[in-house]
Structures are given as C-alpha cells and as structure tokens.
Design a protein around this motif. Sequence first.
Motif, PDB file in Angstrom:
ATOM      1  N   TRP A   1       0.826  -1.203   0.000  1.00  0.00           N
ATOM      2  CA  TRP A   1       0.000   0.000   0.000  1.00  0.00           C
ATOM      3  C   TRP A   1       0.865   1.259   0.000  1.00  0.00           C
ATOM      4  O   TRP A   1       1.800   1.382   0.796  1.00  0.00           O
ATOM      5  CB  TRP A   1      -0.898  -0.027   1.238  1.00  0.00           C
ATOM      6  N   ASP A   2       0.536   2.190  -0.892  1.00  0.00           N
ATOM      7  CA  ASP A   2       1.311   3.430  -0.999  1.00  0.00           C
ATOM      8  C   ASP A   2       0.373   4.620  -1.114  1.00  0.00           C
ATOM      9  O   ASP A   2       0.263   5.257  -2.164  1.00  0.00           O
ATOM     10  CB  ASP A   2       2.242   3.358  -2.226  1.00  0.00           C
ATOM     11  N   PRO A   3      -0.337   4.959  -0.038  1.00  0.00           N
ATOM     12  CA  PRO A   3      -1.302   6.080  -0.096  1.00  0.00           C
ATOM     13  C   PRO A   3      -0.580   7.410   0.080  1.00  0.00           C
ATOM     14  O   PRO A   3       0.528   7.483   0.628  1.00  0.00           O
ATOM     15  CB  PRO A   3      -2.216   5.788   1.093  1.00  0.00           C
ATOM     16  N   SER A   4      -1.243   8.461  -0.354  1.00  0.00           N
ATOM     17  CA  SER A   4      -0.730   9.790  -0.045  1.00  0.00           C
ATOM     18  C   SER A   4      -0.945  10.053   1.446  1.00  0.00           C
ATOM     19  O   SER A   4      -1.835   9.456   2.069  1.00  0.00           O
ATOM     20  CB  SER A   4      -1.467  10.838  -0.862  1.00  0.00           C
ATOM     21  N   PRO A   5      -0.145  10.907   2.063  1.00  0.00           N
ATOM     22  CA  PRO A   5      -0.365  11.201   3.487  1.00  0.00           C
ATOM     23  C   PRO A   5      -1.773  11.714   3.765  1.00  0.00           C
ATOM     24  O   PRO A   5      -2.361  11.394   4.805  1.00  0.00           O
ATOM     25  CB  PRO A   5       0.694  12.272   3.781  1.00  0.00           C
ATOM     26  N   GLU A   6      -2.309  12.484   2.841  1.00  0.00           N
ATOM     27  CA  GLU A   6      -3.665  13.017   3.023  1.00  0.00           C
ATOM     28  C   GLU A   6      -4.697  11.904   3.082  1.00  0.00           C
ATOM     29  O   GLU A   6      -5.599  11.915   3.935  1.00  0.00           O
ATOM     30  CB  GLU A   6      -3.991  13.991   1.881  1.00  0.00           C
ATOM     31  N   PHE A   7      -4.553  10.919   2.206  1.00  0.00           N
ATOM     32  CA  PHE A   7      -5.529   9.828   2.166  1.00  0.00           C
ATOM     33  C   PHE A   7      -5.360   8.895   3.364  1.00  0.00           C
ATOM     34  O   PHE A   7      -6.341   8.485   3.992  1.00  0.00           O
ATOM     35  CB  PHE A   7      -5.384   9.061   0.859  1.00  0.00           C
ATOM     36  N   ALA A   8      -4.107   8.565   3.698  1.00  0.00           N
ATOM     37  CA  ALA A   8      -3.869   7.652   4.822  1.00  0.00           C
ATOM     38  C   ALA A   8      -4.394   8.239   6.126  1.00  0.00           C
ATOM     39  O   ALA A   8      -5.044   7.549   6.921  1.00  0.00           O
ATOM     40  CB  ALA A   8      -2.372   7.346   4.932  1.00  0.00           C
ATOM     41  N   ALA A   9      -4.102   9.501   6.348  1.00  0.00           N
ATOM     42  CA  ALA A   9      -4.611  10.143   7.561  1.00  0.00           C
ATOM     43  C   ALA A   9      -6.125  10.322   7.480  1.00  0.00           C
ATOM     44  O   ALA A   9      -6.838  10.194   8.491  1.00  0.00           O
ATOM     45  CB  ALA A   9      -3.931  11.494   7.762  1.00  0.00           C
ATOM     46  N   GLY A  10      -6.635  10.570   6.261  1.00  0.00           N
ATOM     47  CA  GLY A  10      -8.062  10.826   6.099  1.00  0.00           C
ATOM     48  C   GLY A  10      -8.928   9.631   6.429  1.00  0.00           C
ATOM     49  O   GLY A  10      -9.998   9.787   7.039  1.00  0.00           O
ATOM     50  N   VAL A  11      -8.507   8.415   6.059  1.00  0.00           N
ATOM     51  CA  VAL A  11      -9.356   7.254   6.334  1.00  0.00           C
ATOM     52  C   VAL A  11      -9.416   6.953   7.828  1.00  0.00           C
ATOM     53  O   VAL A  11     -10.455   6.497   8.340  1.00  0.00           O
ATOM     54  CB  VAL A  11      -8.878   6.018   5.538  1.00  0.00           C
ATOM     55  N   LEU A  12      -8.320   7.221   8.544  1.00  0.00           N
ATOM     56  CA  LEU A  12      -8.364   7.015   9.993  1.00  0.00           C
ATOM     57  C   LEU A  12      -9.218   8.085  10.663  1.00  0.00           C
ATOM     58  O   LEU A  12      -9.987   7.790  11.594  1.00  0.00           O
ATOM     59  CB  LEU A  12      -6.943   7.019  10.561  1.00  0.00           C
ATOM     60  N   ASP A  13      -9.099   9.314  10.190  1.00  0.00           N
ATOM     61  CA  ASP A  13      -9.967  10.370  10.738  1.00  0.00           C
ATOM     62  C   ASP A  13     -11.436  10.062  10.454  1.00  0.00           C
ATOM     63  O   ASP A  13     -12.313  10.266  11.309  1.00  0.00           O
ATOM     64  CB  ASP A  13      -9.600  11.726  10.119  1.00  0.00           C
ATOM     65  N   ALA A  14     -11.715   9.550   9.253  1.00  0.00           N
ATOM     66  CA  ALA A  14     -13.093   9.226   8.894  1.00  0.00           C
ATOM     67  C   ALA A  14     -13.640   8.103   9.768  1.00  0.00           C
ATOM     68  O   ALA A  14     -14.842   8.075  10.090  1.00  0.00           O
ATOM     69  CB  ALA A  14     -13.163   8.827   7.424  1.00  0.00           C
ATOM     70  N   THR A  15     -12.771   7.166  10.153  1.00  0.00           N
ATOM     71  CA  THR A  15     -13.213   6.069  11.029  1.00  0.00           C
ATOM     72  C   THR A  15     -13.751   6.615  12.344  1.00  0.00           C
ATOM     73  O   THR A  15     -14.671   6.047  12.945  1.00  0.00           O
ATOM     74  CB  THR A  15     -12.043   5.100  11.289  1.00  0.00           C
ATOM     75  N   ASP A  16     -13.186   7.726  12.770  1.00  0.00           N
ATOM     76  CA  ASP A  16     -13.618   8.329  14.023  1.00  0.00           C
ATOM     77  C   ASP A  16     -14.776   9.305  13.824  1.00  0.00           C
ATOM     78  O   ASP A  16     -15.661   9.420  14.680  1.00  0.00           O
ATOM     79  CB  ASP A  16     -12.437   9.054  14.669  1.00  0.00           C
ATOM     80  N   SER A  17     -14.815   9.982  12.664  1.00  0.00           N
ATOM     81  CA  SER A  17     -15.790  11.068  12.487  1.00  0.00           C
ATOM     82  C   SER A  17     -17.085  10.628  11.814  1.00  0.00           C
ATOM     83  O   SER A  17     -18.143  11.228  12.066  1.00  0.00           O
ATOM     84  CB  SER A  17     -15.157  12.202  11.667  1.00  0.00           C
ATOM     85  N   LEU A  18     -17.049   9.627  10.963  1.00  0.00           N
ATOM     86  CA  LEU A  18     -18.269   9.201  10.284  1.00  0.00           C
ATOM     87  C   LEU A  18     -19.216   8.568  11.300  1.00  0.00           C
ATOM     88  O   LEU A  18     -18.828   7.672  12.057  1.00  0.00           O
ATOM     89  CB  LEU A  18     -17.949   8.210   9.169  1.00  0.00           C
ATOM     90  N   PRO A  19     -20.454   9.008  11.336  1.00  0.00           N
ATOM     91  CA  PRO A  19     -21.370   8.554  12.404  1.00  0.00           C
ATOM     92  C   PRO A  19     -21.733   7.085  12.320  1.00  0.00           C
ATOM     93  O   PRO A  19     -22.227   6.525  13.320  1.00  0.00           O
ATOM     94  CB  PRO A  19     -22.599   9.447  12.224  1.00  0.00           C
ATOM     95  N   TRP A  20     -21.547   6.449  11.182  1.00  0.00           N
ATOM     96  CA  TRP A  20     -21.914   5.039  11.055  1.00  0.00           C
ATOM     97  C   TRP A  20     -20.749   4.084  11.323  1.00  0.00           C
ATOM     98  O   TRP A  20     -20.911   2.883  11.228  1.00  0.00           O
ATOM     99  CB  TRP A  20     -22.488   4.762   9.667  1.00  0.00           C
ATOM    100  N   LEU A  21     -19.587   4.613  11.684  1.00  0.00           N
ATOM    101  CA  LEU A  21     -18.428   3.758  11.953  1.00  0.00           C
ATOM    102  C   LEU A  21     -18.060   3.807  13.424  1.00  0.00           C
ATOM    103  O   LEU A  21     -18.075   4.873  14.057  1.00  0.00           O
ATOM    104  CB  LEU A  21     -17.226   4.190  11.114  1.00  0.00           C
ATOM    105  N   SER A  22     -17.728   2.639  13.958  1.00  0.00           N
ATOM    106  CA  SER A  22     -17.258   2.532  15.336  1.00  0.00           C
ATOM    107  C   SER A  22     -15.925   1.796  15.323  1.00  0.00           C
ATOM    108  O   SER A  22     -15.860   0.627  14.909  1.00  0.00           O
ATOM    109  CB  SER A  22     -18.274   1.765  16.193  1.00  0.00           C
ATOM    110  N   PRO A  23     -14.828   2.450  15.741  1.00  0.00           N
ATOM    111  CA  PRO A  23     -13.515   1.794  15.699  1.00  0.00           C
ATOM    112  C   PRO A  23     -13.469   0.591  16.632  1.00  0.00           C
ATOM    113  O   PRO A  23     -14.041   0.613  17.731  1.00  0.00           O
ATOM    114  CB  PRO A  23     -12.550   2.883  16.177  1.00  0.00           C
ATOM    115  N   GLU A  24     -12.794  -0.456  16.196  1.00  0.00           N
ATOM    116  CA  GLU A  24     -12.682  -1.682  16.983  1.00  0.00           C
ATOM    117  C   GLU A  24     -11.243  -2.198  16.939  1.00  0.00           C
ATOM    118  O   GLU A  24     -10.545  -2.062  15.928  1.00  0.00           O
ATOM    119  CB  GLU A  24     -13.630  -2.750  16.426  1.00  0.00           C
ATOM    120  N   ARG A  25     -10.809  -2.744  18.048  1.00  0.00           N
ATOM    121  CA  ARG A  25      -9.504  -3.407  18.098  1.00  0.00           C
ATOM    122  C   ARG A  25      -9.636  -4.822  17.549  1.00  0.00           C
ATOM    123  O   ARG A  25     -10.527  -5.574  17.940  1.00  0.00           O
ATOM    124  CB  ARG A  25      -8.993  -3.472  19.533  1.00  0.00           C
ATOM    125  N   LEU A  26      -8.723  -5.191  16.671  1.00  0.00           N
ATOM    126  CA  LEU A  26      -8.816  -6.507  16.041  1.00  0.00           C
ATOM    127  C   LEU A  26      -8.656  -7.640  17.055  1.00  0.00           C
ATOM    128  O   LEU A  26      -9.295  -8.692  16.923  1.00  0.00           O
ATOM    129  CB  LEU A  26      -7.742  -6.639  14.952  1.00  0.00           C
TER     130      LEU A  26
END
Length: 860
Positions: free
Chosen positions: A505-530
């Motif tokens: 995987w070779d994402p841009s810093p904006e995208f890599a940081a963005g998906v983790l931020d979205a995991t926390d900010s999107l109301p339908w997602l709840s972060p979970e420990r594997l």
Amino acid sequence: MAMTAALLPIPATLSSASAEPEEEGSAAPLVVDRITPDAIGEDSTLRVAGEVTNTTGETVEDVTVRMRYSRHPFTSRDELDKFATGEDWQPNASGPDEEFDGELVPDGTLEYSLSTPVEDLGLSSYGVYPMIIEAVDGDGDTLGAQYTFLPYTADSDEDDVPSVDLAWVWPLMDDPQRADDDTFLSGDLHDSVGAGGRLGRLLESGAQVPLSFEAGDEDLIEELGLDEAEEAEEAPAENATAEDDADSATPEEDEGDEDENGEDTEGSDEEGGAPPARTEGIPVTWAVDPSTLDDILRMATAEHEVIEDLLTDPAEEPVRHTRDPNTAAQVWLREAREVLAADTVVASPYANTDLAALLRNDMDSDAQASLRLGQEALARSLGLSADDRFAVPAEGIMEENVQELFTENGAYRFLLNEEAVPPASWISTTPTAQAPLPASGDGAEGEEPYALVSDSGLTDVLSMPSWEPGESTLALQRFAAETAMIAGESTGDERVVIAAPEPGWDPSPEFAAGVLDATDSLPWLSPERLDRVELSEAEDREETRKGLTYPDHAYGDELSSTYLGQIEDVGRDVRLFNSILVGDSDPFRPALVRLESVYWRDREAMAGATRSLVGRSVQSRREDVRVIPGDPVTLASSTGTTGVLVANDLEDEAVYVYLSLYSENSERLSIGEYTHHFEIAPGARTTVYVPLSARINGSTNVQVSLQNAAGEPISSQDTVIQVNATGLGTQALMISGIGLLILIAALAPRALRKWARKQAAKANATATAAKDGDGDGDGDGDGTEESEATEDAEAKAEGTGTAEPAEPGERGSEAPGADETSTEAGSGEGTDTPREAEPHTPAGTEPDGESRPDGSGAGK
C-alpha cells in the motif's frame, strides 16, 4: 468488486474531450479538490470545489461546471460499483452550477465552487446517492466529469444512524530486498524509510502523531542496542508475548476502564490479549513482514552493497556500490519501536513465504523455518514479539495443510480475504468478518480456530490512486460511501468489518490520515480493536460464509516445482557449507527463504538472477575456507615433513574441517600420520605438518582437500602440492665417496713405503758420494756411519723407528735388526760379503749413553 481510477471513464454519450489525460501526471480536465461535509445531513450545506483545465488543444468558450445527482439511493454495493465505472445509468436531477463567460485557452484553468443546502436536493432517507460533477462548454460538449457519491444520514439523531464496527490492519511490509545478507537488490528501501518514503509515511500516519525523523547527535546504534547481539537474542524473553502477559494477569487486573470509544484501556477482555498502550487515535493492528524489518535492521547497522541493475546482464556479476550504515533506517527503527509497542502486532511468515507451494513439494523444513525466522527477526529489529494467536498467510489465502502448520505454532485466528472464505451464495449483504474454520492439528488448547476476513471492497477502495490533484478527495468520498452502504444494510446482527490494505500500500499522506480520521468522524463507523474481535457462540452463529476455500487460480499462481527444485540445488550447497560451521549456525537460511517468497511468482527473470546471486555467494563463502597453496616441496632424503596452511577467512564463523591428503603415486611417495581434523577460529589460520616418505626419486603430486565430517569436499577443486624426491641420489654419492676413501686408505701405506725407500736410496747415494770424496780408501769410519743412516731410514719407512736398544752390559753390541739393515745396505752397494761392524754410538743417543728426549736411544 471492480474498482476504477479517480478519473473514471466517461460514458460514450459524453464528448471525447472529457476522457482521461493520455500521459501520466498530466492535468485532468476536471478536478474535484474538496467535498464537504463527507457525510451530509438534512441541515448541512453541500460544498464542492475544484478546477477545470482545457485539455482539448483548442480554445473553448462559456464553460459551465454543474452537478447532477439522483434522488434515489443505491440499493446495493454492486450498484455503487457499476455507477463508479461511468458505464451505468446516469442521474438526471440538476444541482447547483457555475458559469464562466468568455474564452478558456488551451491548458488554461478555471476554479469553481458549487454549494447548495442539502434540504434543496430532496433526498429521501439514509443512504448513498450518486453524484456527477461535470464541465461543459457553450455548445454543451463535456470537457470533463467526475463520478462520486453523497452519503446522507437524513434527519435522524446520531444514535439512530445504523453503525458497523471497523477494525484496521495497517501494513508495514515490502518486497524482499536482499539476495544474501549483505547484498541489496536495489536502493528502494533506503528511500522508503525516510520521512517522505512509503514506510516512513505509513508509520507516521498509523501512529496518528507527528514523528521525528531527525537523527540528532546521539549514536542510535548504541542507543537502540543494535550493536549487541546478546540484547537481540534476549528480546523475546524481555518483551513477553501477549499470551505470557495474559497468564500473569489476574482477573481483577484484566478488567480496566473503558475510554470514550468503549475500549478497554487497562487490559484485554480475553485471555491472551496484551493490554494496549495507545492513548489517542484509532486503534490499529500492525501487520509486519519480519523480512522487511530484518532488511531495515541490516541497512541500519552494517556496511552493505547495493546492486545497480541486476537484470542488465544476469550472466555477469552486477555492478555493486558499497554504502555505510543508513541513518534514516536507524531513525525509522527508533520510531517504530515506540509506535508499534502501543498496538497489537501480527506477523506474516518471513518474506511472505509461499507456504502452500513448499508443503506441496515436501519442503516442510523450509516452511517451518519461515515461521521461526519471522519470530527471531521481529525480536532483533523491534525488541518485541508478535501476537502469536494470529496467522497472516500470504495473499490472504491458505489450504488446510497451511492452517495446520500455523496451528502447530499456536495460531487460531487467521487473517484471510474473501476468496479464502467467500460469502454464502444466498446472502446479499456484507457478512461479519468472523467465520469458523475446521479444527486442524494440535493448536491452542480449547480454542476454536476462526477466520478474520478482510472486506475486499474496502481493500480496493484503499488501493485507489491518491497522489494526483483531487484523487485523495474522491478516494475518501468513496471510502465514506462504501462504509455507509455496509452500515445501512439491514442484517439485524452486530457486524465487524476489517479494512486491510494490500501489503504494498502506498497512499498519499492526506488519504492515509483521512481514512483514519473518517473512522472516528463518520457517524456510522465505530472503531474496533482486532484482538477483541471474537467468534460468537455456536448457537448464536449464522452461517453467512462458506468454508475454507483454496481458489482454483491459486494452484497455478504458486511457485513451480521446477523453481523450487532450483532453490533446493542452492540449498544443497548451503547444507554443505553449514556442515563445517561450529554450532548450529545457518547463515544462508534467510536468503533461501526470501527466494521462496510469493513475490517471485510473476517475476521469473528477477527470481533467476537473485537465485544466481545467492548461489555465487554461497560458493564464495565456502571458498573462504581454503588450503593456501605453497611452493613445491623437495625432499633432500628419503623422508621429510611439509606444512599445509589452512585458512578460515570467514569473519563471523568458526569452522571444523577435515584435512585429506593422498599421493597420486603411493608406490613412489607415501604420506605418514598427521592431524586430520581441527577447528579454526574466524579469520584465523593453522598449519598442519605432514610427514612424507619417498621410495623412488622423482616428482609426485599430492592432492589436498578440505572435507566435512561425512567426507564431502567443501571445494570443487583440490589443492596440488608437488613433491620432488632427490634424497636417494645423494645417498649413492655418499656411498661412492666412502668407498673411495677406503681405497685411498688402503693404498696410502704402500705409496708411503715406496716413497720412503726412494728417499733412503737417495740418502745412501749421497753418503756414498761423500765417502768417495774422502779418498782414504780403507773402507771404515764413514762407511759404517752410512750403513747406520741407511738402516735408520729403512726402519722409519717400515714404521718400526730405530733399532732396539742393546741389553744392559752388552756395550758395543748391535741389535739384530742393525745387522739385517747393514746387510741390505751392503748388498745394496754391491759388496759380496758383509763387513764387520765397527763399534759406534747408536743413533739417537748421546755419547754418555743417556736417551734422547724422543726416547729412541739405547742404554749404556
């Protein structure tokens, strides 16, 4: 699920001017730089901004940028995929637009900004809606378009929004970078570990805090203990595994407080779970390839060589450049040790080994070695252990025999993809990630094995391009749409979805940081420990997935038997090299395992060149243990001793070798007893003294070889010592010389007597001449003295000295020898009868009768 690039193909009804740019890196005709918010509600205001570029090569007039959308949400993820291709139905509802009067020259750009209250769009309910942003000219021809999505939460309270748990697997992996331990196939890894490199960016984005990639003034090798092998070996004991931590925890200690996301901050709720140390951000599970970490460690701590271009001419030795220990790699390891300790770490086999191919070709020991090497490399590089409850098969698929291998090593949670455990044919929604697996081997006691299946749709979304302008925005919007679709599916059960990007995987810093931020900010997602994702009880379990499946194409993808046979050929040379090493050292095992990686499946030329490099390296290391040739040996006698110098030029390994010598002609030259086997320290030399015995003169070759304990030669060529025997000719000369000396000793007395007679005769002649010179003619007086002188000379010639002295009282008498001498003398003068001797004083005495000092005189 098929995925597309950020600038998606345009339907045939659109103008060709809106197609993707032909050259990579060239400007797209329409760029969407920003869509806010990523999840819209009824009270939101939708804003879309970006720019239009005239890529037609001709001036266009009166450009308009507009939005088209649909008031009907997608009903399935398949519909979303089809719309993303640009080849499905087109939405016809019109949204906001912006007009630009005048001309737009070739390569000219215009910035646009569209906005509208969401309530004006007339969206009906929660869901994901299609949206197109397009630019057209004054004639209605499309200049460019982007297909994207509108996730809508409606007017529901946040608590009423459907949700799904999302667990992240964050990869820190790379392709095998080395042939042997000191030879890197390229300089790519050197660039990757820097602040702007791929692994540097992944580490920082996964850490979710700024990292320092500055080295500072400290000695990082010493600070990290990278120069002390003992610390690396002790690391597993000092950094206990998750299971060890759990065993030492009491039930009370295992019950910690929960943070705002419901995370257990002081302990794990299941046996074997390590308590997390992360205090902020989204929990991630780091999936590492121990081989990558091992490569970074080698690069950080030792001088090494980098190959310029391995495929230029594989038959020749490639160009190499020597590099010093890499400071960026040292910094990366420093940061990684701190970051990864805060989360769960799972590990693939060393170099992502093709375990299925190895087991199919009866190379079980290599398969086991890949797991063992992985544990050791992780301990050396990061000073920690992976959670051994998890197994990470290469490419997310495995057969039952691979599962059994992992199970024997303690794993019962398997990170797989949807090909390995497909959804059941009857299901139309996204199933939960957990799926039971058949029991296999002797695994963890009382633990039922199960799969943790990554979502293939999310994997594809995460692989979308994100480096060119606007690509990251569209990829993030697609991520939001995909997760919103999963959450909105009515299943009635709690589900966990696993987001696992590809290993490279070779994402841009904006995208890599963005998906983790979205995991926390999107109301339908709840972060979970594997590590908290468990398999539900059997009675509560719905069979939403098929059993363990090995796809048909996977058989053809495996490393071939021919290729693995070539690796075994190299392995035989490695075994021979290992057989002389002291202890259980196996320095080339990591190199062989790297050659067995799935990375080589579709890289035949590169695989062959790398394999040749390893083979030549093994041969070179074997030749570092050698007999140093000496000068020809010459024997000066029938026996002698020669010294054989044996060197161990290996820097790190002591060797135990057997020295073998044999004569090519044993009847001419034989070899005596010598020291046959011995140990040599690294970098040392030793001399073995060998006795030789020659029976016949001449030159004989002695073959010298080094062998292992089984008698196998460790070098393809023997050393030859030429022995020249010349000692037997010298003995013959000595014997001849001794014979000559004996002959001379035998003849010398006779020659001496002959000489003495000549001298006596000469003296007699002189005396006669003197007598004749007196002229008295009486024949006495001087004649007597002449006779006595003659007798004395002859006596000396005979070795008897003077005549015997007279007995006491016989004054004037002569010894018998004197008469004989006189007779001989007289006869020598030609007289007929002996004359009567005159009284005289014996030779050698004084007149008074006393003996002379030489003792030859007679008594009075």
